[in-house]
Design an enzyme around this catalytic site. Structure first.
Site, PDB file in Angstrom:
ATOM      1  N   ASP A   1      24.072  -4.375 -29.938  1.00  0.00           N
ATOM      2  CA  ASP A   1      22.911  -4.175 -30.662  1.00  0.00           C
ATOM      3  C   ASP A   1      23.419  -4.104 -32.207  1.00  0.00           C
ATOM      4  O   ASP A   1      24.434  -3.355 -32.911  1.00  0.00           O
ATOM      5  CB  ASP A   1      22.505  -2.890 -30.446  1.00  0.00           C
ATOM      6  CG  ASP A   1      20.877  -2.668 -30.732  1.00  0.00           C
ATOM      7  OD1 ASP A   1      20.553  -3.344 -32.138  1.00  0.00           O
ATOM      8  OD2 ASP A   1      19.856  -2.212 -30.201  1.00  0.00           O
TER       9      ASP A   1
ATOM     10  N   CYS B   1      14.661  -5.384 -33.028  1.00  0.00           N
ATOM     11  CA  CYS B   1      15.080  -5.395 -31.524  1.00  0.00           C
ATOM     12  C   CYS B   1      14.230  -6.046 -30.692  1.00  0.00           C
ATOM     13  O   CYS B   1      14.365  -6.995 -29.943  1.00  0.00           O
ATOM     14  CB  CYS B   1      15.739  -3.917 -30.864  1.00  0.00           C
ATOM     15  SG  CYS B   1      16.817  -3.114 -32.065  1.00  0.00           S
TER      16      CYS B   1
ATOM     17  N   ASP C   1      21.451  -8.887 -30.378  1.00  0.00           N
ATOM     18  CA  ASP C   1      19.792  -9.160 -30.597  1.00  0.00           C
ATOM     19  C   ASP C   1      19.716  -9.602 -31.908  1.00  0.00           C
ATOM     20  O   ASP C   1      18.498 -10.266 -32.323  1.00  0.00           O
ATOM     21  CB  ASP C   1      19.093  -7.829 -30.156  1.00  0.00           C
ATOM     22  CG  ASP C   1      19.644  -6.583 -30.832  1.00  0.00           C
ATOM     23  OD1 ASP C   1      20.528  -6.596 -31.547  1.00  0.00           O
ATOM     24  OD2 ASP C   1      18.949  -5.674 -30.734  1.00  0.00           O
ATOM     25  N   HIS C   2      20.440  -9.033 -33.047  1.00  0.00           N
ATOM     26  CA  HIS C   2      20.049  -9.272 -34.276  1.00  0.00           C
ATOM     27  C   HIS C   2      21.264  -8.940 -35.251  1.00  0.00           C
ATOM     28  O   HIS C   2      22.098  -8.189 -34.657  1.00  0.00           O
ATOM     29  CB  HIS C   2      18.793  -8.635 -34.885  1.00  0.00           C
ATOM     30  CG  HIS C   2      18.573  -7.361 -34.758  1.00  0.00           C
ATOM     31  ND1 HIS C   2      19.409  -6.341 -35.278  1.00  0.00           N
ATOM     32  CD2 HIS C   2      18.001  -6.501 -33.668  1.00  0.00           C
ATOM     33  CE1 HIS C   2      19.196  -5.310 -34.792  1.00  0.00           C
ATOM     34  NE2 HIS C   2      18.396  -5.114 -33.972  1.00  0.00           N
TER      35      HIS C   2
END
Length: 512
Positions: A12, A52, A320-321
């Site tokens: 994450d 997210c 996710d990013h």
């Protein structure tokens, strides 16, 4: 036929440029680097949306945000969409989830009193949770208590500095109060290993998620002092937050509203007020959290080798990013800058078909929507017609891109009001006007806003994207080319679940 296992590792908020094999000068992740030596690293891999919830929706459904429309954390994902979990069930797998997907359920098929509507996001349908920490981390906090750890009244205070002084208002050189052997990273790893132990005699599919290096930006010992802040890269940003804010009203809003308290338990004041030294300290801590994950992945990789499953398992590592990390005076995953969207992608295929590409890197643009068709391709399953992505296996097996591979990358951001951020109100926009979309290649970046003037960057002259040339006469023709590229992209990828079907005098026909 040998069994086929899939390990999808989703970390994450992990920036795409912070890996040693991509030339980062500081970060050490030896287990990930060793995995890269056996696989293929995609240098220009981007998520299609932040934060997210939207990013994970694109990752797990293979859809651009303009099609899945889970446009922000807290915004529901339409129940009609399939996802990778539903698709691998068709191949006989029982897909297991360690971690989370930040998915708000469809309110048309779920009671509005459902407690999942009181949090940022729950688990996506189709998965069998085997290591979910619940809606508010209650499973992790309960585990800490069961280990004999004395939880404070506010459990989140375990991520305060050990000896917090009155002047500490953000990034800290100190270790977190929770020790490394009880960290959330260890907890997720233990849940993954528990699952792998029980599933080792059958083909399995595991989504192994980690919360880190997501904030709070504080690391347990010894990771808290593993990196010297003085050796960490300086932020890429304008001379001041005020100068940066002149680029666009949305950027000004975030510079004037993002609080340190969203990133540090002891945070006070604006994130844009962080000086160079504090940003470097934050980065040192962020890198420490990455190395902690790497150490725990070493445990997972060792288990697969010890149990003879290493050569049966496809391993994909992604995020996710990304994270602004002080670049452009910003914290978090927001807006339109590369730091929020550029993410890692590493694929280690155990099959002999991949022997010729081991240790290589790909410079072509790839996107998070490519994850789902890649996994299905490896399992011999077709991707759903609605899927916007394409399999990355040609890069892994042949070491070359298909002739018609994309030449640019696309991503989107929606900044409507949600309970913890209100740019829509501040900018005086309507809810559905709060949208931007980006088309970007090696030389140019075009940012289109639904209700304000666009931005256009000449990346050859301005790789840091500090000076938009939108509206300048000498760039008008080039800007039009990229506006047309964006329109073409949206036309070609408009939702198409049923558009391959057609009635005819001979009956229903289907084109792939």
């Amino acid at each position: 036929m040998r069994k086929k296992n899939v390990l999808l590792i989703v970390v994450d908020q992990w920036r795409g440029d912070t890996l040693p094999m991509l030339g980062h000068p500081v970060v050490k992740t030896p287990h990930i680097a060793a995995l890269a030596d056996e696989g293929v690293t995609f240098r220009r891999h981007y998520t299609q949306a932040v934060p997210c919830g939207p990013g994970r929706a694109s990752l797990l459904t293979g859809l651009y945000m303009m099609n899945h429309r889970a446009v922000q954390n807290t915004i529901p994902l339409d129940a009609r969409h399939t996802n990778i979990a539903f698709e691998v069930r068709k191949a006989g797998y029982d897909p297991a989830l360690v971690g989370y997907t930040t998915t708000t359920p469809d309110p048309r098929v779920n009671a509005h009193s459902d407690p999942r509507f009181t949090v940022l996001g729950a688990d996506m349908e189709g998965w069998r949770p085997v290591g979910s920490w619940g809606l508010k981390m209650e499973a992790y906090f309960a585990w800490l208590a069961a280990q004999g750890y004395a939880l404070p009244e506010n459990p989140w205070d375990i991520w305060l500095p050990q000896d917090m002084g009155p002047g500490e208002i953000g990034a800290s050189r100190q270790a977190s109060r929770v020790p490394a052997h009880l960290s959330d990273t260890v907890w997720f790893t233990d849940r993954g290993l528990d699952y792998l132990h029980g599933a080792r005699r059958k083909p399995w599919f595991l989504h192994l998620g980690y919360w880190r290096p997501h904030p709070p930006f504080i690391a347990p010992a010894p990771y808290h002092e593993m990196y010297d802040p003085a050796q960490c890269p300086a932020p890429v940003r304008a001379a001041s937050a005020q100068a940066e804010a002149q680029q666009h009203p949305l950027l000004r809003y975030y510079l004037e509203n993002i609080q340190r308290s969203s990133f540090f338990q002891n945070g006070k004041g604006l994130g844009s007020q962080m000086d160079d030294a504090e940003v470097r300290q934050m980065r040192a801590t962020y890198y420490g959290l990455m190395t902690e994950i790497d150490a725990q992945l070493g445990r997972v990789f060792a288990y697969l080798k010890e149990t003879g499953q290493w050569d049966d398992t496809l391993i994909v590592l992604t995020s996710d990013h990304g994270e602004q990390l002080g670049d452009h005076h910003l914290l978090g995953k927001i807006g339109y800058f590369d730091q929020s969207y550029h993410i890692p992608m590493l694929i280690r295929d155990p099959s002999r078909a991949a022997d010729g590409t081991r240790g290589t890197q790909v410079d072509h643009f790839t996107e998070t929507i490519d994850t789902m068709p890649t996994l299905l391709d490896w399992l011999g399953q077709p991707a759903p017609r609605a899927c916007d992505g394409r399999s990355l296996l040609p890069f892994v097996h042949a070491g070359a891109a298909p002739a018609d591979w994309r030449t640019e990358v696309h991503y989107e951001y929606d900044f409507r009001d949600i309970f913890y951020s209100r740019p829509e109100t501040a900018l005086g926009l309507k809810m559905d006007e709060c949208a931007l979309a980006v088309v970007q290649d090696e030389n140019w970046k075009y940012v289109h806003f639904a209700a304000s003037a666009p931005l256009f960057f000449d990346l050859r002259r301005d790789p840091s994207q500090l000076d938009s040339v939108a509206g300048q006469p000498e760039y008008a023709a080039q800007q039009l080319v990229y506006a047309q590229k964006m329109l073409n992209w949206r036309l070609q990828h408009a939702e198409r679940t049923l558009t391959g079907y057609a009635a005819s005098p001979q009956g229903l026909r289907c084109r792939r």
